[in-house]
Design a protein around this motif. Structure first.
Motif, PDB file in Angstrom:
ATOM      1  N   UNK A  66       0.822  -1.223   0.029  1.00 55.64           N
ATOM      2  CA  UNK A  66       0.060  -0.127   0.242  1.00 55.64           C
ATOM      3  C   UNK A  66       0.826   1.133  -0.106  1.00 55.64           C
ATOM      4  N   UNK A  67       0.503   2.305  -0.450  1.00 56.40           N
ATOM      5  CA  UNK A  67       0.904   3.841  -0.294  1.00 56.40           C
ATOM      6  C   UNK A  67       0.037   4.444   0.706  1.00 56.40           C
ATOM      7  N   UNK A  68       0.848   5.037   1.635  1.00 58.40           N
ATOM      8  CA  UNK A  68      -0.077   5.957   2.650  1.00 58.40           C
ATOM      9  C   UNK A  68       0.280   6.925   2.743  1.00 58.40           C
ATOM     10  N   UNK A  69      -0.611   8.206   2.774  1.00 57.04           N
ATOM     11  CA  UNK A  69      -0.128   9.659   2.913  1.00 57.04           C
ATOM     12  C   UNK A  69      -0.524   9.851   4.276  1.00 57.04           C
ATOM     13  N   UNK A  70       0.449  10.483   4.984  1.00 55.32           N
ATOM     14  CA  UNK A  70       0.028  10.620   6.531  1.00 55.32           C
ATOM     15  C   UNK A  70      -0.130  12.015   6.770  1.00 55.32           C
ATOM     16  N   UNK A  71      -0.909  12.545   7.586  1.00 55.72           N
ATOM     17  CA  UNK A  71      -1.085  13.976   7.781  1.00 55.72           C
ATOM     18  C   UNK A  71      -0.059  14.565   8.485  1.00 55.72           C
TER      19      UNK A  71
ATOM     20  N   UNK B 186       4.349   6.699   2.601  1.00 52.41           N
ATOM     21  CA  UNK B 186       5.081   5.555   3.145  1.00 52.41           C
ATOM     22  C   UNK B 186       4.321   4.448   2.204  1.00 52.41           C
ATOM     23  N   UNK B 187       5.424   3.684   1.933  1.00 48.32           N
ATOM     24  CA  UNK B 187       5.232   2.572   0.689  1.00 48.32           C
ATOM     25  C   UNK B 187       5.647   1.168   1.426  1.00 48.32           C
ATOM     26  N   UNK B 188       4.780   0.370   1.459  1.00 45.53           N
ATOM     27  CA  UNK B 188       5.265  -0.992   1.592  1.00 45.53           C
ATOM     28  C   UNK B 188       4.089  -2.226   2.000  1.00 45.53           C
TER      29      UNK B 188
ATOM     30  N   UNK C 285      -3.723   3.702  -0.847  1.00 39.77           N
ATOM     31  CA  UNK C 285      -4.084   3.247  -2.073  1.00 39.77           C
ATOM     32  C   UNK C 285      -3.347   1.965  -2.067  1.00 39.77           C
ATOM     33  N   UNK C 286      -4.166   1.053  -3.012  1.00 37.80           N
ATOM     34  CA  UNK C 286      -3.704  -0.094  -2.979  1.00 37.80           C
ATOM     35  C   UNK C 286      -2.241  -0.204  -3.781  1.00 37.80           C
TER      36      UNK C 286
END
Length: 128
Positions: free
Chosen positions: A77-82, A94-96, A123-124
């Motif tokens: 996943x790809x995560x956008x953090x606030x 963050x991708x992993x 995101x997937x």
């Protein structure tokens, strides 16, 4: 011992520095920079120039569904953090691979844990 050449006229010395001497400023120090150092500075400048636009704020339910699916199927996943840097720009995603969870924390392979409450968008991992 040899005697050093010396000028005793302070006015002559001052006139030399005020009118005749031209300091090259930073130019005279450029020979001291190592190529590795200048390459590192250029790389850092390129990284700082990259902008990470804000993605749509998702609901906790939307993010939970995506994270659960990724965990169950071993997907990335790809995560956008606030979280923003000093310039107010979002940090890189963050991708992993999702390798676990506990309470409100998600664990990504090769990353630190991240709270789902701090997430903005998930995101997937298609094409990662």
């Amino acid at each position: 011992m040899s005697k050093l050449w010396q000028i005793d006229d302070d006015a002559l010395v001052q006139r030399f520095f005020d009118h005749d001497y031209q300091d090259r400023g930073v130019v005279k120090w450029q020979g001291f920079y190592l190529s590795d150092h200048t390459a590192a500075l250029k790389k850092q400048a390129r990284q700082e120039a990259v902008k990470h636009p804000a993605k749509t704020q998702q609901s906790l339910e939307e993010m939970s569904v995506i994270l659960s699916d990724a965990y169950a199927n071993g997907k990335r996943v790809s995560i956008q953090v606030n979280d923003r840097d000093l310039n107010g720009e979002f940090r890189p995603d963050l991708v992993g691979k999702v390798i676990g969870y506990k309470e409100d924390k998600i664990y990504l392979a090769g990353q630190t844990d991240v709270s789902i409450l701090d997430m903005r968008h998930v995101e997937r991992g298609i094409g990662m």
